[in-house]
Write an enzyme that holds these catalytic residues in place. Structure first.
Site, mmCIF file in Angstrom:
data_model
loop_
_atom_site.group_PDB
_atom_site.id
_atom_site.type_symbol
_atom_site.label_atom_id
_atom_site.label_comp_id
_atom_site.label_asym_id
_atom_site.label_seq_id
_atom_site.Cartn_x
_atom_site.Cartn_y
_atom_site.Cartn_z
ATOM 1 N N CYS A 82 8.401 1.230 8.128
ATOM 2 C CA CYS A 82 8.015 2.105 9.244
ATOM 3 C C CYS A 82 9.117 3.141 9.495
ATOM 4 O O CYS A 82 9.438 3.913 8.606
ATOM 5 C CB CYS A 82 7.667 1.294 10.483
ATOM 6 S SG CYS A 82 6.748 2.274 11.718
ATOM 7 N N HIS A 198 3.284 -1.461 8.185
ATOM 8 C CA HIS A 198 3.982 -2.718 8.427
ATOM 9 C C HIS A 198 3.409 -3.810 7.517
ATOM 10 O O HIS A 198 2.377 -4.400 7.847
ATOM 11 C CB HIS A 198 3.816 -3.144 9.891
ATOM 12 C CG HIS A 198 4.599 -2.331 10.848
ATOM 13 N ND1 HIS A 198 5.895 -2.628 11.188
ATOM 14 C CD2 HIS A 198 4.267 -1.206 11.544
ATOM 15 C CE1 HIS A 198 6.340 -1.742 12.069
ATOM 16 N NE2 HIS A 198 5.372 -0.866 12.290
ATOM 17 N N GLU A 200 4.478 -6.761 7.149
ATOM 18 C CA GLU A 200 4.560 -8.052 7.838
ATOM 19 C C GLU A 200 3.407 -8.260 8.815
ATOM 20 O O GLU A 200 3.193 -9.379 9.310
ATOM 21 C CB GLU A 200 5.912 -8.163 8.573
ATOM 22 C CG GLU A 200 6.034 -7.393 9.869
ATOM 23 C CD GLU A 200 6.353 -5.915 9.709
ATOM 24 O OE1 GLU A 200 6.657 -5.272 10.722
ATOM 25 O OE2 GLU A 200 6.279 -5.403 8.566
#
Length: 220
Positions: A82, A198, A200
């Site tokens: 990001c 992102h 994750e």
């Protein structure tokens, strides 16, 4: 031994979610601001959330820009996420107050380009998007063209400036996405990889991205 990964704590980013996602790849993960640990790790993750200028200020305070540069000079892997990707470029241009002029902040300068506000009907760009990855991408190996990744941002690199090449690392592979206009969604460049989205928070497809990066790390 599993590869050792440091998630760099410089005051910005989803540190614990990045840590947990990395641990699920089988890596040994530590969240720290210690420069020696960051330099010595097999892989370094640079997260980032918020304004470019604030993230860059925090990164410099923690000597993160120097850590990234030293790692890349030695061919040691770094993954930006990001705003952690955005600060790797030459500069960011932001306008917090419409009555004021643009705020220009110098980035790490590992890649050419300017992080700018997207021209899109709805901002921030928040949600799931497909991407267009190069055919020989290692980062996206094992993912499908219709896989979606989670984005939260209003700024991005809108043009890739091919004229400049970092002599320390191999020519880049650039992945694109679109929200109102095309923007850079990921870059693979020798030991330096990064995603605007992102991983994750991107479910199984994001987990594959992180596993692909961890698979490139040296193991003791």
């Amino acid at each position: 031994m599993p590869p050792r990964v440091v998630v760099l704590d410089y005051g910005s980013g989803n540190l614990r979610s990045a840590q947990r996602a990395m641990e699920r790849t089988g890596a040994e993960v530590c969240v720290t601001s210690d420069p020696h640990a960051a330099l010595d790790a097999d892989g370094l993750v640079v997260p980032g959330v918020g304004a470019f200028s604030a993230c860059m200020a925090g990164l410099k305070k923690a000597h993160g820009d120097r850590i990234i540069g030293r790692r890349l000079a030695g061919g040691r892997p770094v993954l930006g996420i990001c705003v952690g990707m955005q600060v790797l470029f030459d500069k960011g241009v932001e306008r917090a107050d419409p009555r004021a002029g643009d705020e220009v902040t110098e980035g790490c300068g590992e890649w050419p380009g300017t992080v700018e506000r997207l021209e899109a009907p709805i901002l921030p760009h928040m949600g799931w998007n497909t991407v267009r990855a190069p055919r020989d991408s290692r980062l996206f190996a094992g993912t499908a063209p219709d896989d979606r990744f989670y984005f939260v941002h209003s700024y991005a690199v809108r043009r890739w400036e091919q004229a400049f090449q970092n002599p320390r690392i191999a020519p880049p592979l650039v992945t694109w996405a679109e929200h109102g206009e095309p923007f850079v969604a990921a870059v693979e460049n020798g030991p330096l990889w990064a995603t605007q989205f992102h991983p994750e928070k991107s479910g199984e497809a994001g987990a594959r991205i992180l596993a692909n990066w961890v698979a490139t790390l040296p193991q003791a």
